[in-house]
Design an enzyme around this catalytic site. Structure first.
Site, mmCIF file in Angstrom:
data_model
loop_
_atom_site.group_PDB
_atom_site.id
_atom_site.type_symbol
_atom_site.label_atom_id
_atom_site.label_comp_id
_atom_site.label_asym_id
_atom_site.label_seq_id
_atom_site.Cartn_x
_atom_site.Cartn_y
_atom_site.Cartn_z
ATOM 1 N N LYS A 49 -0.494 -31.278 7.378
ATOM 2 C CA LYS A 49 0.824 -31.051 7.989
ATOM 3 C C LYS A 49 1.696 -30.130 7.152
ATOM 4 C CE LYS A 49 1.373 -34.893 11.098
ATOM 5 N NZ LYS A 49 2.124 -36.066 11.505
ATOM 6 N N LYS A 104 -8.338 -32.075 16.218
ATOM 7 C CA LYS A 104 -8.002 -33.289 16.954
ATOM 8 C C LYS A 104 -6.979 -32.988 18.057
ATOM 9 C CE LYS A 104 -4.440 -35.564 14.546
ATOM 10 N NZ LYS A 104 -3.795 -36.530 13.746
ATOM 11 N N LYS A 149 -0.125 -33.585 19.711
ATOM 12 C CA LYS A 149 1.074 -33.186 20.455
ATOM 13 C C LYS A 149 1.672 -31.905 19.886
ATOM 14 C CE LYS A 149 2.621 -37.498 18.500
ATOM 15 N NZ LYS A 149 3.056 -38.827 18.809
#
Ligand code: TYM
Length: 333
Positions: free
Chosen positions: A114, A198, A201
């Site tokens: 991230k 993966k 969102k």
């Protein structure tokens, strides 16, 4: 022995099939077993580790509650609440951040993913995110935590933090060591556009995921456009090794109809890919369309959704405030 179940979902919009098959479907199953005590948390404190638009965040919190209820969690039987209404979460996170070690957190792969290349610009909250997650779980003496495969490392960290706290303060068994509940097969649903990533969102292309608010036509269109390859349908599981996108679609299908990969492979072997995609769309529509319609209906009743949060937070507060009080005593405050 009854299980104490705790899990959380971030209210960052676009809840998708990965969230459903990896986590929410399991929440529903566990909550339907009357011997379990279940707590499901909308983790809004976690959500702000990335920048949020305040108005959208408010709506997304309600949409996440609507998704829980639309999927089949009964707010009368399970506690449903949002994290920011229960101050013990932030307090416990601070205390546990004095127990967790930098070295442990430095190993977290989700932070690395991230934060990207420029780690120096990541927020401290993003780095210490798994400590807040540990606080969530440990405040409720959760025995079992249903999550998707991507949260496995965070659960291990939670166990390490609990163990170190108990050892350091010589309070054996005070913080309960939770067990992760991760499905054996297909605990990680991948993007419809890239089988090595993966389903998420935050992925820019909406075609990469099935959102739980998608309509029938959107679902059919996304499956039509889902990436595959030029080879025929596989006839053995070994053939799926390098075929990530195909494996993902077969996995989604198997998960939805609750069968094994092997059985799905046998039933489609020798058939056209388009036959398989048609069948996959059909089972997806059967499962997701009613949830999508119910989410939209529930979202119109904001008062009902807010009431769930108020009542759920009161119950959560009762449990968490007792635990944090004991933590204060143990620490010496
Ligand atoms: P979050 O909001 O990213 O995801 C919610 C749940 O969905 C699962 N999930 C997936 N499962 C399979 N395939 C996918 N592509 C996929 N994407 C998401 C996640 O594993 C998760 O179970 N840190 C957590 C929230 C959290 C939490 C907690 C969970 C906060 N505190 C305490 C359990 C206990 C998260 O960000 O999940």
């Amino acid at each position: 022995m009854s299980k104490k179940i705790f899990s959380g979902v971030q209210p960052t919009g676009n809840l998708h099939l990965g969230n459903y098959l990896g986590a929410i479907k399991n929440f529903v199953k566990l909550s339907n077993d009357n011997t379990n005590d279940c707590i499901f948390c909308v983790v809004d404190l976690h959500a702000i580790t990335a920048k949020q638009n305040p108005k959208e965040l408010k709506d997304n919190i309600l949409e996440t509650i609507a998704t829980f209820v639309a999927s089949g969690i009964d707010p009368k039987k399970s506690i449903i609440f949002n994290q920011s209404r229960v101050p013990a979460h932030s307090e416990a996170a601070w205390i546990l951040s004095c127990i967790a070690r930098m070295g442990w957190l430095n190993r977290m792969t989700q932070f690395k993913e991230k934060a990207g290349k420029d780690k120096e610009k990541a927020s401290i909250g993003l780095f210490s995110y798994p400590v807040l997650m540990a606080a969530d779980i440990l405040l409720y003496d959760a025995t079992h935590v249903p999550v998707g495969d991507d949260q496995k490392q965070h659960l291990e960290l939670c166990r390490d933090i609990a163990q170190k706290f108990n050892n350091e303060f010589e309070v054996e068994d005070f913080l309960k060591i939770p067990e992760p509940l991760i499905q054996k097969e297909f605990s990680r649903i991948m993007s419809l556009k890239d089988g090595s990533k993966k389903m998420s969102k935050s992925e820019l292309s909406d075609l990469s995921r099935i959102n739980l608010t998608d309509t029938k036509d959107q679902i059919i269109n996304k499956i039509k456009k889902a990436k595959t390859d030029t080879l025929p349908m596989p006839s053995t599981i070994e053939e799926l090794k390098e075929r990530h996108e195909v494996k993902n679609l077969i996995g989604i299908y198997s998960n939805l109809i609750e069968t094994s990969l092997e059985k799905t492979i046998v039933s489609f072997s020798g058939k056209n890919f388009s036959d398989f995609k048609d069948k996959l769309s059909q089972v997806l529509v059967e499962k997701i369309e009613p949830i999508s319609n119910e989410i939209k209906k529930l979202k119109r009743d904001k008062e009902y959704l807010s009431q769930i949060l108020v009542e759920g937070s009161q119950k959560a507060n009762e449990i968490a405030s007792k635990k944090i009080k004991k933590i204060h005593e143990i620490v010496g405050f």
